[in-house]
Design a protein around this motif. Structure first.
Motif, PDB file in Angstrom:
ATOM      1  N   THR A 172       0.863  -1.183   0.000  1.00 31.04           N
ATOM      2  CA  THR A 172       0.000   0.000   0.000  1.00 31.04           C
ATOM      3  C   THR A 172       0.898   1.230   0.000  1.00 31.04           C
ATOM      4  O   THR A 172       2.129   1.129   0.027  1.00 31.04           O
ATOM      5  CB  THR A 172      -0.855   0.062   1.283  1.00 31.04           C
ATOM      6  N   ASP A 173       0.258   2.407   0.044  1.00 37.34           N
ATOM      7  CA  ASP A 173       1.026   3.633   0.239  1.00 37.34           C
ATOM      8  C   ASP A 173       1.685   3.556   1.623  1.00 37.34           C
ATOM      9  O   ASP A 173       1.214   2.825   2.500  1.00 37.34           O
ATOM     10  CB  ASP A 173       0.104   4.849   0.161  1.00 37.34           C
ATOM     11  N   SER A 174       2.715   4.347   1.789  1.00 41.01           N
ATOM     12  CA  SER A 174       3.451   4.287   3.062  1.00 41.01           C
ATOM     13  C   SER A 174       2.700   5.020   4.174  1.00 41.01           C
ATOM     14  O   SER A 174       2.043   6.029   3.937  1.00 41.01           O
ATOM     15  CB  SER A 174       4.826   4.919   2.862  1.00 41.01           C
ATOM     16  N   TYR A 175       2.804   4.497   5.394  1.00 37.96           N
ATOM     17  CA  TYR A 175       2.161   5.164   6.542  1.00 37.96           C
ATOM     18  C   TYR A 175       3.172   5.633   7.581  1.00 37.96           C
ATOM     19  O   TYR A 175       2.803   6.308   8.544  1.00 37.96           O
ATOM     20  CB  TYR A 175       1.114   4.241   7.194  1.00 37.96           C
ATOM     21  N   ALA A 176       4.439   5.277   7.403  1.00 38.14           N
ATOM     22  CA  ALA A 176       5.447   5.708   8.381  1.00 38.14           C
ATOM     23  C   ALA A 176       6.837   5.625   7.761  1.00 38.14           C
ATOM     24  O   ALA A 176       7.041   4.944   6.757  1.00 38.14           O
ATOM     25  CB  ALA A 176       5.396   4.831   9.627  1.00 38.14           C
ATOM     26  N   THR A 177       7.778   6.332   8.379  1.00 40.80           N
ATOM     27  CA  THR A 177       9.165   6.309   7.926  1.00 40.80           C
ATOM     28  C   THR A 177      10.003   5.499   8.908  1.00 40.80           C
ATOM     29  O   THR A 177       9.826   5.625  10.117  1.00 40.80           O
ATOM     30  CB  THR A 177       9.713   7.755   7.875  1.00 40.80           C
ATOM     31  N   GLY A 178      10.866   4.670   8.362  1.00 44.73           N
ATOM     32  CA  GLY A 178      11.774   3.908   9.221  1.00 44.73           C
ATOM     33  C   GLY A 178      13.202   4.359   8.967  1.00 44.73           C
ATOM     34  O   GLY A 178      13.513   4.866   7.886  1.00 44.73           O
TER      35      GLY A 178
END
Ligand code: GLN
Length: 295
Positions: free
Chosen positions: A156-162
């Motif tokens: 899916t589209d991204s929901y957070a940055t790692g």
């Protein structure tokens, strides 16, 4: 280095996406979530019976009353999520329950899709295959969008940055990512950290452990010189273990997203629509802020 630049670019894109999602960009970071919600709740809703259609359908020419293509799930009425609950604050056990950012995001995604969430805890290395073979509907595990995985599943589209960071003993000679050459690096098996370190420093320099906690334990016992792992779990592990620190230097920046079967684009589309609503109205940010302390 190319990898780092690409990752930074992707991250920059997702930051600007997040900025678009926040309706009041000039306000201090702590305030908008609540405020947006209140504003929306108080705003007159001429079509109150269809609150989900409140945003202009610029991309989708289909009439708003028409639902998107039907999706199916492994078990009817249920969104089955594969995860590896050793990854705080994204997924971890509190008593018998798996809680954390991913559990909360997935719970709300399921709700928006009219489904009940069921979480299946498994080895991290089993998640992509489980999605691919239809054992679970989604993989939600602080999972980085990565080229190798994209061959087998969609995201899916991204929901957070790692961010991949480096944990070292407090008195370590390793001061930055440039000092890793020739060192023994502990990683969590099958993670992007594992891949980067193997690519950059060679298989022989890397020791893969079943989960992050075990890798950190090995570091404490002096079996490896450092551990490369995602930043938020790193913070949790360092808090829970004496004598360790996280280097300021960041190794790679990446995007977390939900893995979905390539065969189930209808589910991916539905998840993306739900995720967009949750990003736009500040829900995702609120969940992140609940678990991640401001630096
Ligand atoms: N973000 C890393 C990856 O996707 C680690 C995820 C995890 O261990 N749960 O490989």
């Amino acid at each position: 280095m190319k990898k780092l630049i690409a990752a930074v670019l992707v991250a920059a894109m997702s930051i600007s996406l997040a900025a678009c999602g926040s309706k009041k960009e000039e306000e201090p970071a702590s305030a908008p979530t609540l405020e947006n919600q209140e504003t929306e709740a108080e705003a007159p809703q001429p079509e109150a019976e269809e609150p989900k259609e409140s945003e202009p359908a610029t991309e989708d020419p289909a009439p708003s009353s028409e639902p998107a293509a039907e999706f199916t799930t492994v078990t009817e009425g249920v969104l089955t999520m594969g995860t590896n609950a050793t990854f705080p604050p994204y997924e971890f056990y509190e008593g018998e329950n798996i809680i954390g950012i991913d559990a909360e995001v997935a719970e709300l995604l399921a709700e928006k899709l009219g489904l009940r969430l069921e979480i299946v805890d498994m080895d991290f290395t089993a998640i992509v295959t489980s999605v691919q073979t239809g054992k679970v509907d989604v993989g939600v595990a602080g999972m980085t969008v990565d080229e190798e995985r994209l061959k087998n599943v969609d995201f899916t589209d991204s929901y957070a940055t790692g961010v991949q960071v480096i944990i070292v003993p407090q008195d370590s000679q390793i001061a930055s990512v440039d000092d890793l050459e020739g060192k023994l690096i502990g990683v969590q098996e099958g993670t992007t950290g594992h891949t980067y370190c193997s690519d950059d420093y060679g298989e022989d320099s890397v020791v893969a452990y079943n989960n992050g906690a075990t890798a950190v334990q090995a570091l404490q016992q002096g079996k490896v010189d450092c551990v490369v792992i995602d930043k938020q779990p790193a913070i949790s592990f360092v808090e829970a273990n004496e004598g360790l620190k996280i280097l300021d230097t960041e190794y790679v920046i990446e995007d977390y997203a939900v893995a979905v079967s390539k065969e189930n684009t209808a589910l991916k589309d539905a998840l993306n629509a739900a995720l967009k609503e949750m990003i736009d109205d500040g829900t995702v940010q609120k969940i992140l802020d609940k678990y991640i302390k401001a630096e």
